[in-house]
Design an enzyme around this catalytic site. Sequence first.
Site, mmCIF file in Angstrom:
data_model
loop_
_atom_site.group_PDB
_atom_site.id
_atom_site.type_symbol
_atom_site.label_atom_id
_atom_site.label_comp_id
_atom_site.label_asym_id
_atom_site.label_seq_id
_atom_site.Cartn_x
_atom_site.Cartn_y
_atom_site.Cartn_z
ATOM 1 N N GLU A 263 0.891 -1.178 0.000
ATOM 2 C CA GLU A 263 0.000 0.000 0.000
ATOM 3 C C GLU A 263 0.917 1.213 0.000
ATOM 4 O O GLU A 263 1.519 1.531 1.026
ATOM 5 C CB GLU A 263 -0.882 0.000 1.247
ATOM 6 N N CYS A 297 -2.228 9.007 2.691
ATOM 7 C CA CYS A 297 -1.791 8.459 1.405
ATOM 8 C C CYS A 297 -2.767 8.830 0.291
ATOM 9 O O CYS A 297 -2.379 9.112 -0.826
ATOM 10 C CB CYS A 297 -1.667 6.957 1.505
ATOM 11 N N GLU A 394 4.406 13.227 -4.801
ATOM 12 C CA GLU A 394 3.670 13.208 -3.541
ATOM 13 C C GLU A 394 4.385 14.104 -2.523
ATOM 14 O O GLU A 394 5.579 13.926 -2.276
ATOM 15 C CB GLU A 394 3.595 11.778 -2.990
#
Length: 484
Positions: A263, A297, A394
């Site tokens: 993940e 996330c 990110e």
Amino acid sequence: MKKNKKITWDYSPAPESAAHINLKKKYVLYIDGKWVKPSSGKYFKTINPANNETLAEIAYANEKDVDKAIKAARKAYDTVWSKTTPSERAKYIYRIARLMQERAREFAVIETLDAGKVIRESRDIDIPLACNHFFYYAGWADKLEYAFPNRKVEPVGVAGQITPWNFPLLMAAWKIAPALATGNTVVLKPAETTPLTALKLAEIIHDAGLPPGVVNIVTGYGDTGAAIVEHDDVDKIAFTGSTRVGKIIQKTIAGTDKKATLELGGKSANIILEDAPLDQAVEGIVNGIFFNQGHVCCAGSRLFIQESVAEKVIDKLKHRLNSLIIGDPMDKNTDIGAVNSKMQLDSINKYIKIGLEEGATMYQPECTLPKNGYYCPPTLFTDVAQSSTIVQEEIFGPVLTIQTFRTVDEAIQKANNTPYGLAAGIWTDKGSRIFNLATKLNAGVIWANTYNKFDPTSPFGGFKESGFGREGGLHGLSAYVKLK
Ligand code: NAP
Ligand code: MG
């Protein structure tokens, strides 16, 4: 830099008390049902990022300790847990959930102190959701033949689990609960900046009377995690963290028969169409990126607004930013708490600098940040391009890039133009538009007219560089079973 006036009065402080929590000065490792000193003799500090004070010293587990934990997990698997009936397993998991619920307030305060997230989130989201994952998977333990009809279901064996610092207890619950329900044993390593709630969970697991070795908690740095991944006797790796480390893990396990779920990171798009309920959408955008300081996330970190309503939405967004309260995470009024660590704040500030250097326009509300600790004001960037670094990479902080689009196809193309594929948000009045966009967006989770909503029954996971495998829901069981 353009700043706007604060539009709220100062509230009287409403701090949550930390008087009731029970924290030791020093934590050792939890292996084979016992608290054991690390063989290295080394400890590291975990701090409160809101004021930089040390909370506790934490044992550093090296390869030898990891080996000991994995051996304990293997022994527990072979001799006890694989022989425990499913309904007995369920009882233990229920017991863990109940004990966690009883101590929910303590867990919430410790999570806030260790991670810097606001108490409102730890109290209302992290801890209740973590408990709910244990309740939910306890329910599956004796119904696996219904989850996988006409198949023989077997556990995988020993699961090595590695978690990040943004939702410390919740990520541990996501991983431990389905592993136990399906009959596996566990070695879990929490992130080095937020190990405390996993260690408190070990106390609860101990109190619940779970047989020794079924769950082992080893604390340490990245190399502790790597030692778990590299160990020959681990059957499955469950990793949540950065794409960078995810790639290292994938290389390490290539050619072995280890199962894995990864993940990883995200750069999720939130799309506002011109027919959307704009005030509701603005609230959702704020929740999507400023929730937990953007340490999410699936944060909706790229906003796409249909051109005809863009100016209106941006004005509303700026107005809302000026009413957000930034400061002490332990205060119940606070909307945005501390950034998790100095390292993370430096990384966010680096991206803000890059954004400005690449010519984007920044907006931050007027706010006074606490002097000690690590804080970043909520930040908007307009005048960005698809190729801008802050649109592509990110940031994992409270930084939102804003772009516009004219047609729905253009929005889809822009939203999908990213190496990631974790989540997306759609804001519109029309169900047909939701279905159209949802089928064309490459994202594992898609929210419509809401954002950042989680539930144990719902699977979560990504596409592309956001990883593979699903956690949560019925799908979350698959990662921990062999089907015959
Ligand atoms: P990270 O640096 O990748 O660390 C995650 C965990 O892996 C930590 O426990 C870390 O230990 C450990 N680790 C570091 N290097 C390792 C190695 N070589 N081998 C094995 N383990 C290693 O990520 P993070 O900064 O903690 O978390 C932020 C990232 O997680 C973001 O990219 C975010 O998007 C992602 N995330 C994804 C999800 C999802 O569900 N997709 C959920 C939450 C977060 P140390 O703490 O000691 O470094
Ligand atoms: Mg900490």
